[in-house]
Design an enzyme around this catalytic site. Structure first.
Site, PDB file in Angstrom:
ATOM      1  N   GLU A   1       0.797  -1.224   0.000  1.00 25.06           N
ATOM      2  CA  GLU A   1       0.000   0.000   0.000  1.00 25.06           C
ATOM      3  C   GLU A   1       0.836   1.284   0.000  1.00 25.06           C
ATOM      4  OE1 GLU A   1      -3.156   0.271  -0.394  1.00 25.06           O
ATOM      5  OE2 GLU A   1      -3.748  -1.825  -0.230  1.00 25.06           O
TER       6      GLU A   1
ATOM      7  N   SER B   1     -35.737 -27.733 -20.888  1.00 24.72           N
ATOM      8  CA  SER B   1     -36.980 -27.296 -21.536  1.00 24.72           C
ATOM      9  C   SER B   1     -37.485 -25.934 -21.074  1.00 24.72           C
ATOM     10  CB  SER B   1     -38.068 -28.348 -21.310  1.00 24.72           C
ATOM     11  OG  SER B   1     -37.731 -29.558 -21.951  1.00 24.72           O
TER      12      SER B   1
END
Length: 698
Positions: free
Chosen positions: A100, A372
């Site tokens: 960082e 389906s």
């Protein structure tokens, strides 16, 4: 030719002008430098003169359901711990600083060389590829500021960073930062993250674990170890290389940490005081990555009020029926999405049967073949092409020739059951006849279903394959719910909505959304389709095989329309009332085949039980037909207008002008005339034979 000489006095004048410009530039630079230094010294002086900025204890980010009840909070409970820097493993401190802000101990709040480097990198890439915020700036932003991306906010951020640096030790700033940074899944601070992901204190973290955790804050949802472990491991490697470059670990230690096996703890502790865990995880993802001007750091800051579309009561019922219908010993997984078809608001979402064992959201992140479930969209396309519910094809074993190279496609019906006769489109949908579907699909052209599915919002990536009619392409449960909502609301595609509004602590609205709808289907044809989709629950339509909703027909006590779907590995059920659309999937994560005899009906049972429970106190609303639709009693045997003189009948919806006009009695009369003629012919044949016998008495 000789070059003309410039007179000496002109050369002198030009030299004087150059010297003058040069002196002006030097003086301007000196003045600018003096002013800049004075400004910096003034800001530093003000920072020192002003009182130390208070460090708040941290506000909660609160999630609300559609009824504005609290469904979850961050920064509360056992997942928020404040520990001293000395109690943290040195490995996590080194990892955070390396990835960082590796110059944290050298700068005074912001790093000017780093800012210049980031600006140049972003200009070169023509986008934001590198950030320049120091740990102090990030901490200041999380404590005091909004996250709007403006220069004024950047200046404020730098000012607060200076104030923090002026009044607090580096260790105090680092400790506060590590105790408040967000690590995902409601865990704030390194102690909470360590307990959440490794079930140990932050003091016990080794290099591998520390580097793994240090990579998460860049994108807590994107790098979630529960949901995206591989991404988190790749991010860990970046952190380890940064640690090696800063000299806090050796190359050998880096390689050992990369290869180390990590034991991620069970996420069961995340369940406490939260409703709709999979839903909230996805809301966090949206906040972090998809909502403009709001990101992960705002969740980290806390104080947000996130208003969602979740109905806590429906969510509880959805989870209840998934748990009840799937055997406790089974490894089957499930996903469910319930949506308001008129708005697209997601009312309930189940991403798996047990969040404690797996936080993977199967409703959002898993795509499987729907079988389906695509047939309703195919038959809507057929209605657009001029078909009616009575259009007939033969149901029989069929081999289809496809392509120009003699390729064939030979689908079959479930259980190898065929009518071996003509059946109507309405019957084909109710019993889910595959041969009828493929014939319709090929008759319309394979691209037709692709286009209709895209219009409905089911998928934008289908391929025009013959097997698409039987659901051979992958879809998500969320997309099926969206597509079926398009049918349920009369033909308008909705956008699934999870968040209605986000405000800050002061009540200022940061984000707000409205339902979005777009008309994509014809209302009359959509209603005719809905009417056909109610047939799957009508056991009077049982013929050469049963309607697919027969196992759950006894649960249906209100107007509902739906369709089931299955593959060798999946079982689906989707359907709707006018008020609610629900889609359900069950299957195995490892894609092993399911036992359809024992497990194939579970998705239907979850759907039916949930719909009954969810709508128990709602009006039993019928689907409302538009004026351009007519309902007609049809004789089941002939497909003509019914009469008492004929056999059983059923009511079928038609778009006006497409209904039959002849009565079944006309066909009956023709049939009777034919029988009389046959009898007369038989009598003549008998008389003729009698004559032969008289002539030839042998």
């Amino acid at each position: 030719m000789a070059t003309a000489r410039v007179p000496r006095y002109q050369q002198t004048q030009q030299s004087v002008q150059k010297i003058g410009w040069f002196r002006w530039m030097i003086r301007s630079a000196l003045i600018a430098g003096i002013l800049a230094n004075v400004g910096i010294l003034t800001v530093i002086g003000i920072s020192l003169f002003m009182a130390a900025p208070p460090i708040p204890s941290g506000a909660s980010t609160t999630f609300y359901g559609a009824d504005h009840s609290v469904i979850g909070e961050h920064h509360q409970g056992e997942r928020r711990y404040a520990i001293a820097l000395e109690e943290m493993s040195p490995a996590i401190v080194d990892a955070i600083i390396a990835i960082e802000d590796r110059d944290f101990y050298q700068h005074h709040g912001f790093d000017i060389p780093r800012i210049i480097s980031a600006i140049l990198a972003n200009i070169e890439a023509r986008g934001k590829v590198q950030g320049a915020s120091t740990i102090t700036q990030q901490y200041a932003r999380n404590l005091y500021l909004t996250h709007e991306k403006t220069w004024s906010r950047k200046i404020e951020e730098a000012f607060y960073a200076l104030r923090l640096e002026a009044h607090y030790d580096k260790e105090d700033i680092l400790e506060g930062y590590l105790n408040t940074i967000y690590f995902g899944h409601g865990a704030y601070g390194i102690e909470a993250a360590s307990r959440l992901y490794f079930d140990k204190s932050a003091s016990e973290l080794n290099i591998a674990e520390a580097s793994f955790l240090a990579g998460i804050p860049k994108g807590p949802s994107h790098y979630s170890p529960f949901n995206h472990y591989d991404r988190a491991k790749e991010r860990q490697k970046i952190v380890l290389h940064a640690m090696e470059e800063t000299g806090v670990i050796t190359t050998t230690e880096r390689m050992e940490a990369e290869e180390a096996s990590l034991s991620i703890a069970s996420p069961g502790q995340l369940e406490e005081n939260r409703t709709g865990l999979f839903f909230q995880d996805y809301v966090e993802h949206l906040v972090e990555e998809e909502i403009p001007d709001i990101d992960a750091s705002m969740l980290q800051q806390g104080g947000l009020h996130i208003y969602t579309t979740l109905d806590p009561e429906l969510q509880e019922k959805a989870e209840k029926w998934v748990e009840r219908e799937i055997p406790s010993h089974s490894e089957l997984e499930a996903a469910l999405v319930a949506m308001d078809p008129t708005t697209g608001d997601v009312r309930a979402l189940v991403g798996g049967k047990d969040y404690e064992k797996s936080t993977w959201n199967r409703a959002i992140h898993t795509a499987r073949p729907p079988g389906s479930l695509l047939k309703p969209f195919l038959y809507y396309a057929a209605l657009e092409d001029g078909f009616t519910p009575l259009t007939a094809f033969r149901s029989e074993p069929t081999t289809f020739e496809i392509g120009d190279n003699g390729e064939v496609y030979a689908p079959g019906n479930y259980g190898d059951l065929y009518a071996n006769d003509f059946i109507t489109m309405s019957e084909a949908l109710a019993v889910s006849d595959n041969i009828f579907a493929v014939k319709t699909h090929l008759f319309l052209g394979p691209n037709t279903l692709v286009d209709i599915a895209e219009k409905a919002g089911v998928s934008e990536n289908f391929s025009p394959l013959p097997s698409l009619a039987l659901g051979a392409e992958n879809v998500r449960v969320l997309d099926i719910a969206r597509g079926y909502s398009t049918i349920a609301n009369g033909g308008s595609r909705v956008t699934p909505r999870f968040i209605t509004k986000i405000t800050n602590e002061e009540g200022e609205v940061l984000y707000e959304s409205e339902p979005t709808k777009e008309k994509v289907f014809d209302e009359a044809k959509t209603y005719v389709l809905i009417d056909m989709m109610t047939g799957m629950f009508d056991t009077s339509m049982n013929s050469y095989t049963s309607v697919t909703g027969r196992p759950i027909a006894h649960f249906i006590n209100r107007p509902l329309a739906g369709k089931s779907g299955s593959t060798s590995f999946d079982s689906w059920m989707a359907g709707f009332s006018p008020q609610l659309t629900t889609a359900v999937w069950i299957g195995y994560d490892d894609n092993r085949p399911i036992n359809h005899r024992e497990e194939g009906q579970i998705s239907k049972k979850i759907w039916a039980q949930f719909m009954n429970d969810a709508l128990r106190d709602e009006l039993k609303m019928a689907f409302s037909p538009p004026d351009s639709v007519i309902k007609v009693e049809i004789d089941e045997e002939t497909g003509l207008l019914a009469s008492e003189e004929c056999g059983p009948s059923r009511t079928i919806a038609f778009e006006k002008g497409t209904e039959p006009t002849a009565s079944c009695t006309e066909l009956l009369e023709e049939s009777m005339d034919a029988e009389e003629r046959e009898e007369e012919i038989a009598q003549k044949e008998e008389k003729f034979l009698d004559r032969l016998r008289r002539w030839f008495p042998f």
